[in-house]
Design a protein around this motif. Structure first.
Motif, PDB file in Angstrom:
ATOM      1  N   HIS A  15       0.822  -1.211   0.000  1.00  0.00           N
ATOM      2  CA  HIS A  15       0.000   0.000   0.000  1.00  0.00           C
ATOM      3  C   HIS A  15       0.867   1.278   0.000  1.00  0.00           C
ATOM      4  O   HIS A  15       0.400   2.360  -0.363  1.00  0.00           O
ATOM      5  N   ASP A  36      12.500   0.649   3.515  1.00  0.00           N
ATOM      6  CA  ASP A  36      11.725  -0.594   3.455  1.00  0.00           C
ATOM      7  C   ASP A  36      12.746  -1.732   3.462  1.00  0.00           C
ATOM      8  O   ASP A  36      13.756  -1.645   2.755  1.00  0.00           O
ATOM      9  N   ASN A  75       0.727  -3.661  10.466  1.00  0.00           N
ATOM     10  CA  ASN A  75       0.067  -3.097  11.658  1.00  0.00           C
ATOM     11  C   ASN A  75       0.864  -3.271  12.949  1.00  0.00           C
ATOM     12  O   ASN A  75       0.922  -2.365  13.778  1.00  0.00           O
ATOM     13  N   LYS A  96      -4.091   2.853   8.640  1.00  0.00           N
ATOM     14  CA  LYS A  96      -5.024   2.140   9.512  1.00  0.00           C
ATOM     15  C   LYS A  96      -4.707   0.655   9.500  1.00  0.00           C
ATOM     16  O   LYS A  96      -4.088   0.212   8.535  1.00  0.00           O
ATOM     17  N   TRP A 166       2.202 -11.759   7.166  1.00  0.00           N
ATOM     18  CA  TRP A 166       1.683 -11.187   8.427  1.00  0.00           C
ATOM     19  C   TRP A 166       0.159 -11.092   8.433  1.00  0.00           C
ATOM     20  O   TRP A 166      -0.440 -11.042   9.508  1.00  0.00           O
ATOM     21  N   LYS A 167      -0.457 -11.112   7.243  1.00  0.00           N
ATOM     22  CA  LYS A 167      -1.921 -11.049   7.187  1.00  0.00           C
ATOM     23  C   LYS A 167      -2.555 -12.438   7.332  1.00  0.00           C
ATOM     24  O   LYS A 167      -3.774 -12.560   7.375  1.00  0.00           O
ATOM     25  N   GLN A 180      -8.281  -5.475   8.184  1.00  0.00           N
ATOM     26  CA  GLN A 180      -7.788  -4.841   6.953  1.00  0.00           C
ATOM     27  C   GLN A 180      -8.871  -4.094   6.178  1.00  0.00           C
ATOM     28  O   GLN A 180      -8.588  -3.074   5.584  1.00  0.00           O
TER      29      GLN A 180
HETATM   30  N1  LIG Z   1      -5.938   2.618   3.586  1.00  0.00           N
HETATM   31  C1  LIG Z   1      -5.944   1.584   2.791  1.00  0.00           C
HETATM   32  O1  LIG Z   1      -6.737   1.502   1.844  1.00  0.00           O
HETATM   33  C2  LIG Z   1      -4.959   0.466   2.994  1.00  0.00           C
HETATM   34  C3  LIG Z   1      -4.848  -0.551   2.042  1.00  0.00           C
HETATM   35  C4  LIG Z   1      -3.924  -1.560   2.257  1.00  0.00           C
HETATM   36  C5  LIG Z   1      -3.120  -1.541   3.403  1.00  0.00           C
HETATM   37  N2  LIG Z   1      -3.259  -0.541   4.305  1.00  0.00           N
HETATM   38  C6  LIG Z   1      -2.413  -0.498   5.514  1.00  0.00           C
HETATM   39  O2  LIG Z   1      -1.067  -0.228   5.116  1.00  0.00           O
HETATM   40  C7  LIG Z   1      -0.170  -0.938   5.968  1.00  0.00           C
HETATM   41  C8  LIG Z   1       0.698  -1.844   5.099  1.00  0.00           C
HETATM   42  O3  LIG Z   1      -0.129  -2.822   4.518  1.00  0.00           O
HETATM   43  P1  LIG Z   1       0.224  -3.479   3.092  1.00  0.00           P
HETATM   44  O4  LIG Z   1      -1.044  -4.055   2.590  1.00  0.00           O
HETATM   45  O5  LIG Z   1       0.990  -2.532   2.280  1.00  0.00           O
HETATM   46  O6  LIG Z   1       1.189  -4.646   3.565  1.00  0.00           O
HETATM   47  P2  LIG Z   1       2.329  -5.349   2.690  1.00  0.00           P
HETATM   48  O7  LIG Z   1       2.835  -6.467   3.509  1.00  0.00           O
HETATM   49  O8  LIG Z   1       1.827  -5.592   1.314  1.00  0.00           O
HETATM   50  O9  LIG Z   1       3.432  -4.216   2.569  1.00  0.00           O
HETATM   51  C9  LIG Z   1       4.087  -3.759   3.726  1.00  0.00           C
HETATM   52  C10 LIG Z   1       5.384  -3.098   3.326  1.00  0.00           C
HETATM   53  O10 LIG Z   1       6.047  -2.737   4.544  1.00  0.00           O
HETATM   54  C11 LIG Z   1       7.372  -3.220   4.449  1.00  0.00           C
HETATM   55  N3  LIG Z   1       7.946  -3.436   5.781  1.00  0.00           N
HETATM   56  C12 LIG Z   1       8.055  -4.590   6.494  1.00  0.00           C
HETATM   57  N4  LIG Z   1       8.724  -4.344   7.642  1.00  0.00           N
HETATM   58  C13 LIG Z   1       9.019  -3.020   7.647  1.00  0.00           C
HETATM   59  C14 LIG Z   1       9.712  -2.170   8.544  1.00  0.00           C
HETATM   60  N5  LIG Z   1      10.242  -2.627   9.688  1.00  0.00           N
HETATM   61  N6  LIG Z   1       9.842  -0.861   8.224  1.00  0.00           N
HETATM   62  C15 LIG Z   1       9.327  -0.382   7.075  1.00  0.00           C
HETATM   63  N7  LIG Z   1       8.670  -1.128   6.189  1.00  0.00           N
HETATM   64  C16 LIG Z   1       8.512  -2.444   6.468  1.00  0.00           C
HETATM   65  C17 LIG Z   1       7.301  -4.472   3.598  1.00  0.00           C
HETATM   66  O11 LIG Z   1       8.564  -4.819   3.063  1.00  0.00           O
HETATM   67  C18 LIG Z   1       6.309  -4.035   2.537  1.00  0.00           C
HETATM   68  O12 LIG Z   1       6.941  -3.332   1.495  1.00  0.00           O
HETATM   69  C19 LIG Z   1      -1.037  -1.694   6.956  1.00  0.00           C
HETATM   70  O13 LIG Z   1      -1.161  -0.949   8.136  1.00  0.00           O
HETATM   71  C20 LIG Z   1      -2.361  -1.820   6.250  1.00  0.00           C
HETATM   72  O14 LIG Z   1      -3.450  -1.966   7.117  1.00  0.00           O
HETATM   73  C21 LIG Z   1      -4.147   0.472   4.116  1.00  0.00           C
END
Ligand SMILES: NC(=O)c1ccc[n+]([C@@H]2O[C@H](COP(=O)([O-])OP(=O)(O)OC[C@H]3O[C@@H](n4cnc5c(N)ncnc54)[C@H](O)[C@@H]3O)[C@@H](O)[C@H]2O)c1
Length: 342
Positions: A15, A36, A75, A96, A166-167, A180
């Motif tokens: 995201h 990242d 999260n 979130k 993690w999900k 989520q």
């Molecule tokens: N608002 C929205 O529509 C929406 C949509 C999707 C996800 N999210 C939120 O965004 C966040 C990430 O979710 P996602 O779906 O992208 O997950 P994801 O697992 O697809 O991506 C997470 C990213 O964070 C990175 N990461 C892992 N450990 C890390 C660290 N210590 N420091 C920095 N980055 C790190 C991963 O390498 C990856 O690139 C969550 O909190 C999720 O709830 C929000």
């Protein structure tokens, strides 16, 4: 035009790509550093912004030029990262849910308030023009007395083999659809109808890999005795809607449209309103709002406290699922409810 705000992004894959896009499109920020652990995502983002690829999240948070950070990591990492950023005096845009647990969310809110920094939580759904329209219609009284609401925030994300680990685990994401997707619905319902005071939830593991629960159906009771049913599944085709049932009209709302419905005296009245703004517009709005809050020193629409209220409802629903009984939320968290809200 205010000078650009120097920002760091932590979590640029997943995201994070959407948030990068919004930051770039907003034209309000200069991205100075990002981090990242995924090297490919880090390299891509650093090249996109011509910024530093930091060696750790802490290197971003302690960067002396940066005044704001966007945290888009899993999260369960939010607490450590947001607390650290707050102590460094950085304004925080935090995805979130605010955190993985209420305890962690409380610590984040406390740290941000203590440091006097802006804390905006990424609940962007209420910003869709269709939900803004729904709010206006409700406030106009057109629906009559609101008796009940039905909501569904579901997607097939859990059927994708590449769903992040993690999900899939209860330890990091106990009921994945609620954490989520459903939390967006809970925020939007709060925005439209006020606080949820009681919840009962069925949850199960249906299809996904891992041990997280991927399917949920909940009963909700709002402060004014409005009843709600709320579905959130991670392994079905996409369904995002809220259907508000009133004595004068029903109002069906999704991303793109709102329909006022009344069938009485043999007349079938359906007034449809369509909204054509691109789907990424609410992300752009929340990022622009973050910039405005920093430059004008005002509170975001969804500050940490609101993110925490959403997480409290979510945690109550998870407890309900575990215990098989309904949970009266003000009994669990009396400090988050005023007398009028109970
Ligand atoms: N608002 C929205 O529509 C929406 C949509 C999707 C996800 N999210 C939120 O965004 C966040 C990430 O979710 P996602 O779906 O992208 O997950 P994801 O697992 O697809 O991506 C997470 C990213 O964070 C990175 N990461 C892992 N450990 C890390 C660290 N210590 N420091 C920095 N980055 C790190 C991963 O390498 C990856 O690139 C969550 O909190 C999720 O709830 C929000």
């Amino acid at each position: 035009m205010d000078p650009k705000i120097k920002i760091g992004i932590v979590g640029v894959g997943g995201h994070g790509r959407t948030i990068r896009n919004a930051i770039r499109k907003s034209g309000r920020f200069e991205v100075v550093s990002c981090y990242d652990p995924n090297e490919a995502a880090l390299k891509e983002a650093a090249a996109e912004f011509g910024c530093e690829a930091a060696v750790s999240d802490e290197a971003v948070f302690t960067h002396s030029e940066i005044t704001a950070v966007a945290i888009v990591s899993p999260n369960h990492l939010h607490r450590r990262q947001a607390e650290f950023a707050a102590v460094q005096g950085k304004h925080i845009f935090l995805e979130k849910p605010i955190a993985g647990t209420v305890e962690d969310g409380e610590a984040i809110v406390k740290a941000a308030r203590k440091a006097g920094v802006i804390l905006e939580v990424g609940h962007h759904f209420r910003k869709f023009p269709s939900f803004r329209f729904a709010k206006e219609i409700i406030e106009s009284g057109k629906l009559g007395q609101i008796i009940a609401v039905e909501g569904n925030f579901s997607a097939p994300s859990g059927l994708n083999e590449k769903v992040p680990a993690w999900k899939t685990q209860k330890t990091s994401c106990p009921v994945v659809p609620l954490m989520q997707l459903g939390i967006h619905g809970l925020d939007t319902l709060y925005y439209l109808l006020g606080p949820i005071v009681e919840g009962f939830s069925y949850q199960r593991h249906a299809r996904m890999k891992g041990d997280t629960l991927d399917s949920s159906v909940s009963l909700l009771k709002f402060q004014d005795n409005v009843f709600g049913t709320f579905s959130s599944h991670y392994v079905v085709q996409q369904a995002f809607y809220i259907h508000i049932l009133g004595t004068e009209y029903n109002l069906f709302v999704d991303f793109k449209k709102a329909v006022l419905i009344r069938v009485s005296d043999g007349r079938d009245e359906r007034l449809q309103y369509t909204f054509t703004k691109p789907d990424d517009e609410p992300y752009l709005q929340e990022i622009q709002e973050f910039a405005d809050c920093i430059s004008k020193n005002h509170e975001p629409e969804v500050p940490g406290e609101m993110g925490l209220k959403n997480l409290i409802v979510l945690e109550a629903l998870i407890q309900s699922g575990e215990q098989g009984k309904s949970i009266y939320i003000p009994r669990l968290y009396p400090q988050y409810f005023s007398k009028q809200e109970i």
